[in-house]
Design a protein around this motif. Structure first.
Motif, PDB file in Angstrom:
ATOM      1  N   ILE A  48       0.837  -1.198   0.000  1.00  0.00           N
ATOM      2  CA  ILE A  48       0.000   0.000   0.000  1.00  0.00           C
ATOM      3  C   ILE A  48       0.872   1.248   0.000  1.00  0.00           C
ATOM      4  N   ILE A  49       1.916   1.250   0.823  1.00  0.00           N
ATOM      5  CA  ILE A  49       2.818   2.412   0.874  1.00  0.00           C
ATOM      6  C   ILE A  49       3.464   2.638  -0.491  1.00  0.00           C
ATOM      7  N   LEU A  50       3.934   1.566  -1.126  1.00  0.00           N
ATOM      8  CA  LEU A  50       4.568   1.697  -2.443  1.00  0.00           C
ATOM      9  C   LEU A  50       3.565   2.171  -3.494  1.00  0.00           C
ATOM     10  N   VAL A  51       2.350   1.616  -3.462  1.00  0.00           N
ATOM     11  CA  VAL A  51       1.324   2.016  -4.423  1.00  0.00           C
ATOM     12  C   VAL A  51       0.937   3.475  -4.217  1.00  0.00           C
ATOM     13  N   VAL A  52       0.789   3.893  -2.968  1.00  0.00           N
ATOM     14  CA  VAL A  52       0.421   5.286  -2.679  1.00  0.00           C
ATOM     15  C   VAL A  52       1.499   6.240  -3.188  1.00  0.00           C
ATOM     16  N   LEU A  53       2.762   5.894  -2.981  1.00  0.00           N
ATOM     17  CA  LEU A  53       3.844   6.743  -3.492  1.00  0.00           C
ATOM     18  C   LEU A  53       3.803   6.819  -5.014  1.00  0.00           C
ATOM     19  N   GLY A  54       3.548   5.667  -5.658  1.00  0.00           N
ATOM     20  CA  GLY A  54       3.463   5.673  -7.115  1.00  0.00           C
ATOM     21  C   GLY A  54       2.286   6.482  -7.626  1.00  0.00           C
ATOM     22  N   VAL A  55       1.121   6.301  -7.003  1.00  0.00           N
ATOM     23  CA  VAL A  55      -0.071   7.044  -7.423  1.00  0.00           C
ATOM     24  C   VAL A  55       0.111   8.541  -7.165  1.00  0.00           C
ATOM     25  N   ARG A  56       0.715   8.866  -6.036  1.00  0.00           N
ATOM     26  CA  ARG A  56       0.956  10.279  -5.714  1.00  0.00           C
ATOM     27  C   ARG A  56       1.836  10.940  -6.755  1.00  0.00           C
ATOM     28  N   ASN A  57       2.916  10.273  -7.144  1.00  0.00           N
ATOM     29  CA  ASN A  57       3.787  10.834  -8.179  1.00  0.00           C
ATOM     30  C   ASN A  57       3.071  10.914  -9.521  1.00  0.00           C
ATOM     31  N   LEU A  58       2.245   9.907  -9.809  1.00  0.00           N
ATOM     32  CA  LEU A  58       1.528   9.892 -11.080  1.00  0.00           C
ATOM     33  C   LEU A  58       0.513  11.032 -11.149  1.00  0.00           C
ATOM     34  N   THR A  59      -0.185  11.293 -10.055  1.00  0.00           N
ATOM     35  CA  THR A  59      -1.192  12.354 -10.061  1.00  0.00           C
ATOM     36  C   THR A  59      -0.571  13.745 -10.146  1.00  0.00           C
ATOM     37  N   ARG A  60       0.708  13.862  -9.791  1.00  0.00           N
ATOM     38  CA  ARG A  60       1.386  15.153  -9.885  1.00  0.00           C
ATOM     39  C   ARG A  60       2.094  15.334 -11.223  1.00  0.00           C
TER      40      ARG A  60
END
Length: 369
Positions: A208-220
């Motif tokens: 979850i932590i890795l996915v959240v970091l990936g999604v966060r970077n993707l949304t920015r």
């Protein structure tokens, strides 16, 4: 009642403002403390001091694993619904595709008899689920609103009915002996066994932590800005040169991949899957979790997914006047949603843009009234 709600709303707004104005090291320290808390949570030496939070009628580690799976699904669905504004009622279908891919490739009960290890089947499950998202989205993403919702709902039902009636997928008999994730302790005992659910929870929490970091970077990134423009006004985004169909397909593919990852983790933990594990109601619950937590906000999706899964399990074993509250869990859940939509339709932790939109609407109502 309205005055109380306004005070609570103002208090939350003040807390959010203080958080955003706090020094960066303070925010990172707070996030680190929260992560440590959740890693320590399944240990009895820790949660026995948390009062009524741990469940008493079911294994708390197993409950935490279920909560973590719901959180992962909510983060994936938030990409489609929250960031891109596409109403998806069949997200659990991708979860089923990921789980069945792992089972078909790894279970001795599968007709393929390939007997892959779980770790080798995991990337293929994610890839096949992503492809299924593209295949579903290519002919349907030109639809909008209710029409898209009906199509995605039909997709989830097709997956469930195929799993029930197909001899290849073994129907309600299911497939057993799905292997667990690899790993063993120094004494040779496997880390991921049947009796202790904590390693599974820690594995999902890490992902979850890795996915959240990936999604966060993707949304920015450029992709995330395109998603937001589509959500706000698809026609205007297209007129401004945004290839809306391509980016909607991106959202479907990324969301599907996260759903497939969750399904693969579920299959590895349960060691058995059948068609009854993928009812349509689960898709509705995940969608409600995203809306409850705050559509378009990663933290909101995490809070919504965690709360919904935890509260449903928290009713288990509670009896009042001879009535088992667990039987009425969805009634209570529905009442909570109704109250939320009346007093806080933007969700518990909305993103800034959505919160500002609702604030402007309230001002218009007050001025107009």
């Amino acid at each position: 009642m309205t005055t109380f709600v306004n005070k609570v709303r103002d208090g939350k707004a003040a807390m959010a403002e203080r958080w955003h104005n706090a020094p960066k090291w303070v925010r990172w320290a707070a996030i680190g403390a929260i992560i440590v808390f959740f890693y320590a949570l399944p240990n009895k030496e820790f949660y026995q001091y948390l009062g009524p939070i741990p469940t008493t009628e079911s294994n708390f580690g197993q409950v935490l694993f279920t909560v973590s799976i719901y959180v992962l699904l909510a983060v994936g669905l938030n990409i489609v619904v929250g960031f891109t504004g596409l109403l998806d009622l069949g997200y659990f279908g991708f979860y089923a595709v990921g789980a069945y891919t792992v089972a078909v490739l790894t279970s001795p009960g599968s007709d393929l008899k390939t007997l892959w290890p779980w770790l080798a089947a995991l990337p293929l499950a994610i890839g096949i689920t992503m492809i299924s998202g593209v295949l579903l989205g290519t002919p349907t993403l030109r639809l909008r609103g209710d029409y898209l919702a009906i199509v995605t709902l039909g997709f989830a039902e097709m997956i469930r009915i195929a799993a029930t009636s197909s001899e290849f997928l073994k129907g309600q008999r299911g497939m057993n002996q799905v292997p667990h994730p690899p790993g063993s302790y120094p004494d040779g005992k496997p880390i991921f066994g049947v009796l202790d659910p904590r390693p599974y929870y820690w594995l999902v929490l890490t992902l979850i932590i890795l996915v959240v970091l990936g999604v966060r970077n993707l949304t920015r990134s450029r992709v995330g800005r395109a998603w937001v423009s589509i959500r706000e006004d698809e026609d205007a985004a297209q007129l401004m040169g945004v290839p809306t169909f391509k980016f909607k397909l991106w959202a479907f593919a990324v969301g599907a991949a996260i759903g497939g990852l969750a399904g693969a983790l579920f299959a590895g933990k349960q060691n058995f899957i059948n068609s009854q594990s993928f009812e349509l109601l689960n898709s509705i619950i995940i969608l409600a979790a995203v809306i409850l937590g705050g559509s378009g906000n990663i933290v909101g999706a995490i809070v919504g997914g965690g709360l919904v899964a935890y509260l449903i399990e928290r009713f288990r074993g509670i009896e009042i006047l001879g009535v088992q509250l667990y039987e009425y869990r969805f009634l209570a859940f529905g009442l909570v949603l109704v109250v939320m939509m009346i007093f806080r339709p933007q969700g518990l932790i909305p993103n800034r843009r959505r919160a500002a939109e609702f604030k402007d609407r309230r001002k218009e109502v007050i001025v107009g009234g």
